[in-house]
Design a protein around this motif. Structure first.
Motif, PDB file in Angstrom:
ATOM      1  N   SER A 245      61.841  77.894  31.549  1.00 60.70           N
ATOM      2  CA  SER A 245      63.118  78.340  31.191  1.00 60.70           C
ATOM      3  C   SER A 245      63.520  77.667  29.886  1.00 60.70           C
ATOM      4  CB  SER A 245      64.084  77.988  32.344  1.00 60.70           C
ATOM      5  OG  SER A 245      64.155  76.745  32.721  1.00 60.70           O
ATOM      6  N   ASN A 246      63.303  76.410  29.765  1.00 57.82           N
ATOM      7  CA  ASN A 246      63.861  75.581  28.609  1.00 57.82           C
ATOM      8  C   ASN A 246      62.622  75.505  27.475  1.00 57.82           C
ATOM      9  OD1 ASN A 246      66.590  75.466  29.497  1.00 57.82           O
ATOM     10  ND2 ASN A 246      65.777  73.925  30.896  1.00 57.82           N
ATOM     11  N   VAL A 247      61.815  76.438  27.269  1.00 62.39           N
ATOM     12  CA  VAL A 247      60.624  76.290  26.651  1.00 62.39           C
ATOM     13  C   VAL A 247      60.846  75.978  25.001  1.00 62.39           C
ATOM     14  CG1 VAL A 247      60.330  78.855  25.989  1.00 62.39           C
ATOM     15  CG2 VAL A 247      58.194  77.260  25.868  1.00 62.39           C
ATOM     16  N   LYS A 248      61.881  76.517  24.468  1.00 64.08           N
ATOM     17  CA  LYS A 248      62.456  76.160  23.140  1.00 64.08           C
ATOM     18  C   LYS A 248      62.623  74.682  23.030  1.00 64.08           C
ATOM     19  CE  LYS A 248      64.203  81.025  22.448  1.00 64.08           C
ATOM     20  NZ  LYS A 248      65.459  81.525  22.096  1.00 64.08           N
ATOM     21  N   ALA A 297      56.847  84.942  19.420  1.00 69.57           N
ATOM     22  CA  ALA A 297      57.277  84.909  18.191  1.00 69.57           C
ATOM     23  C   ALA A 297      58.578  84.288  18.120  1.00 69.57           C
ATOM     24  CB  ALA A 297      57.213  86.277  17.704  1.00 69.57           C
ATOM     25  N   ASN A 298      59.553  85.104  18.666  1.00 69.54           N
ATOM     26  CA  ASN A 298      60.847  84.411  18.696  1.00 69.54           C
ATOM     27  C   ASN A 298      61.070  83.017  19.103  1.00 69.54           C
ATOM     28  OD1 ASN A 298      61.791  87.115  18.161  1.00 69.54           O
ATOM     29  ND2 ASN A 298      61.991  87.709  20.185  1.00 69.54           N
ATOM     30  N   ILE A 299      60.377  82.585  20.150  1.00 69.03           N
ATOM     31  CA  ILE A 299      60.572  81.266  20.386  1.00 69.03           C
ATOM     32  C   ILE A 299      60.040  80.161  19.381  1.00 69.03           C
ATOM     33  CG2 ILE A 299      59.509  79.397  21.809  1.00 69.03           C
ATOM     34  CD1 ILE A 299      59.349  81.638  24.244  1.00 69.03           C
ATOM     35  N   THR A 300      59.117  80.820  18.600  1.00 73.68           N
ATOM     36  CA  THR A 300      58.694  80.002  17.515  1.00 73.68           C
ATOM     37  C   THR A 300      59.595  79.910  16.518  1.00 73.68           C
ATOM     38  OG1 THR A 300      56.112  80.554  18.114  1.00 73.68           O
ATOM     39  CG2 THR A 300      56.370  79.731  16.010  1.00 73.68           C
ATOM     40  N   LYS A 301      60.098  80.951  16.143  1.00 74.12           N
ATOM     41  CA  LYS A 301      61.180  81.023  14.955  1.00 74.12           C
ATOM     42  C   LYS A 301      62.026  80.174  15.439  1.00 74.12           C
ATOM     43  CE  LYS A 301      59.762  85.732  13.344  1.00 74.12           C
ATOM     44  NZ  LYS A 301      60.174  87.237  13.016  1.00 74.12           N
ATOM     45  N   THR A 302      62.525  80.288  16.533  1.00 74.26           N
ATOM     46  CA  THR A 302      63.709  79.295  16.828  1.00 74.26           C
ATOM     47  C   THR A 302      63.291  77.776  16.590  1.00 74.26           C
ATOM     48  OG1 THR A 302      64.462  80.698  18.824  1.00 74.26           O
ATOM     49  CG2 THR A 302      65.063  78.388  18.777  1.00 74.26           C
ATOM     50  N   VAL A 303      62.163  77.405  16.816  1.00 75.87           N
ATOM     51  CA  VAL A 303      61.781  76.049  16.604  1.00 75.87           C
ATOM     52  C   VAL A 303      61.619  75.886  15.132  1.00 75.87           C
ATOM     53  CG1 VAL A 303      59.609  74.469  16.926  1.00 75.87           C
ATOM     54  CG2 VAL A 303      60.427  75.955  18.708  1.00 75.87           C
ATOM     55  N   GLY A 305      63.609  77.159  12.968  1.00 68.70           N
ATOM     56  CA  GLY A 305      64.698  77.055  12.685  1.00 68.70           C
ATOM     57  C   GLY A 305      65.638  75.900  12.936  1.00 68.70           C
ATOM     58  N   PHE A 306      65.235  75.279  13.972  1.00 69.29           N
ATOM     59  CA  PHE A 306      65.761  74.032  14.279  1.00 69.29           C
ATOM     60  C   PHE A 306      65.380  72.901  13.222  1.00 69.29           C
ATOM     61  CE2 PHE A 306      64.958  69.734  15.977  1.00 69.29           C
ATOM     62  CZ  PHE A 306      66.259  69.493  16.526  1.00 69.29           C
ATOM     63  N   PHE A 307      64.128  72.967  12.837  1.00 73.16           N
ATOM     64  CA  PHE A 307      63.623  71.792  11.943  1.00 73.16           C
ATOM     65  C   PHE A 307      64.032  72.154  10.518  1.00 73.16           C
ATOM     66  CE2 PHE A 307      60.657  70.878  15.329  1.00 73.16           C
ATOM     67  CZ  PHE A 307      60.742  69.499  15.440  1.00 73.16           C
ATOM     68  N   SER A 308      64.528  73.374  10.106  1.00 74.81           N
ATOM     69  CA  SER A 308      65.026  73.828   9.023  1.00 74.81           C
ATOM     70  C   SER A 308      66.349  73.465   8.885  1.00 74.81           C
ATOM     71  CB  SER A 308      65.008  75.443   8.740  1.00 74.81           C
ATOM     72  OG  SER A 308      63.681  75.751   8.367  1.00 74.81           O
TER      73      SER A 308
END
Length: 444
Positions: A245-248, A297-303, A305-308
């Motif tokens: 559930s909280n994979v991101k 893909a969406n999960i990875t983009k969120t990750v 985005g966080f580091f950006s």
């Protein structure tokens, strides 16, 4: 209205810090206050630089230099350790961001070029600096090669964010230019730092330790870095499961925690060069594994985005702190001009070497020119290595001649930061759109 909100937020921040930390946050001498002030001033200068169409990091460097040399930033004691840790945390963020942005296909295609780019320019510049320092400064050969090792490293702190900025706009993506330079930069630093340790040990024989171990340090660091990166990267590909559930959040925490472990932990065990390489490899392996499944893909983009977003916070901290390493009072006037000549000769041969070793690859003339330009900024490694020889000479009560040589190494290293970091950042920013092909975003 925005300005009022910014002022209110700043006052609220200081009020909260003073309430929590007491004198440490009280201006003008409180250590926490000085760090917060540096961050805000660096942000402001970065914003002004961007308004002038210049890289924000240039303004942030200037902010750090200014605050240090007007006496507004003078940390001592335990705060120096805090500064070092903050700088490393900022490096963790940008290295994760870099690893996530590597292109596996481009890396495979350019693997031979990466290796040549990682080692050849560094070695050529080190030898050139050694000869020039001996000729112009009458510096002994061992001290000359020590200086060459300090100057031979490229700065990921300048190169990586500059390249990622171009990558986000699509420049050089057709050939994987950002991947090429970022991947090679970590190996370049390992080579320079490892050679520095060997020659430092030869100069200070009592502190040199086991010469065989010093020579093996570089290969061991490369092995440890790659091994850690592969193992940890594969681990976080599968843990946690994508259905969690909280994979991101878990992926962000695991990447960040692993990055801190890699960079700070490797220093604790005496293999500091392994950390940055291991972190880039881990982030790259994890990103490749996540993207191999379209559902990720969406999960990875969120990750990503966080580091950006995290980099927006840590960028002024990193470059502001690098700027504070430049103290005009410690720059020897007699060494400056000759040191500049030594630096110039080293850079010329370095750029020429980059041009030569990319001649048989897939890069065009313009792309080879860009890689040559991108391969000379210096900052973080020089700030790290520059004072070591001088400190060691003083600690061991070495002769005055050795202390003077240590001061020369420090002066020229600081000069290299002052000259190459801003020029390199500006050159990368403005040459990229002119020398690299731009791949249009599919959405545009």
């Amino acid at each position: 209205m925005t300005l009022c909100l910014a002022i209110a937020a700043t006052l609220l921040t200081f009020g909260a810090l003073i309430s929590l930390l007491g004198n440490a946050a009280v201006p003008p001498d409180g250590g926490i206050f000085q760090l917060v002030m540096l961050t805000f001033v660096a942000l402001a200068f970065g914003f002004l630089a961007s308004l002038c169409k210049l890289p924000p990091l240039l303004g942030m460097l200037i902010a750090g230099i200014m605050l240090k040399n007007v006496g507004a930033f003078n940390l001592e004691g335990t705060y120096l350790d805090a500064v070092s840790t903050l700088r490393k945390l900022a490096m963790v963020v940008i290295l994760i961001k870099a690893g996530l942005g590597l292109d596996p296909l481009a890396l495979k295609r350019l693997s031979c070029t990466v290796l040549r780019l990682a080692f050849c320019p560094c070695l050529v510049e080190a030898v050139t600096v050694m000869c020039a320092a001996n000729l112009l400064l009458r510096m002994p050969w061992l001290w000359g090669i020590l200086l060459g090792c300090v100057l031979g490293a490229v700065s990921p702190a300048v190169v990586v964010p500059s390249l990622l900025g171009l990558k986000e706009q699509g420049y050089g993506e057709d050939k994987g230019i950002a991947t090429l330079v970022i991947a090679a930069s970590s190996l370049d630093d390992i080579a320079a730092i490892s050679l520095f340790g060997i020659f430092l040990g030869l100069i200070f024989t009592d502190q040199g330790g086991n010469l065989t171990m010093l020579i093996l340090q570089g290969p061991i660091e490369i092995f440890i870095g790659i091994a850690f990166g592969l193992c940890y990267g594969l681990l976080i590909v599968y843990v946690p499961h994508r259905e969690e559930s909280n994979v991101k959040i878990w992926r962000i925490l695991l990447l960040l925690g692993g990055g801190i472990l890699s960079v700070l932990g490797s220093e604790r065990i005496g293999f500091g060069g392994a950390g940055p390489l291991g972190l880039i490899v881990a982030a790259f392996v994890a990103s490749s594994g996540w993207f191999s499944n379209p559902n990720n893909a969406n999960i990875t983009k969120t990750v990503e985005g966080f580091f950006s977003t995290a980099w927006v916070i840590f960028q002024p901290i990193l470059f502001g702190l690098i700027g504070t390493e430049i103290k005009f009072s410690e720059l020897e006037t007699s060494t400056l001009l000759l040191g500049l000549a030594v630096l110039f000769f080293g850079l010329c041969l370095r750029v020429a070497t980059v041009w030569i070793i990319t001649v048989n690859g897939i890069l065009s003339l313009k792309e080879r020119l860009f890689v040559s330009i991108a391969w000379f900024p210096k900052a973080t490694v020089q700030a790290l290595l520059a004072p070591i020889a001088l400190d060691l000479a003083r600690e061991t009560n070495a002769p005055e001649e050795m202390i003077h040589l240590g001061e020369q190494v420090l002066t020229i290293a600081v000069l290299s930061i002052l000259v190459t970091a801003p020029i390199g950042a500006v050159a990368i920013k403005f040459s990229g759109p002119r020398l690299l092909n731009q791949m249009k975003n599919e959405q545009s």
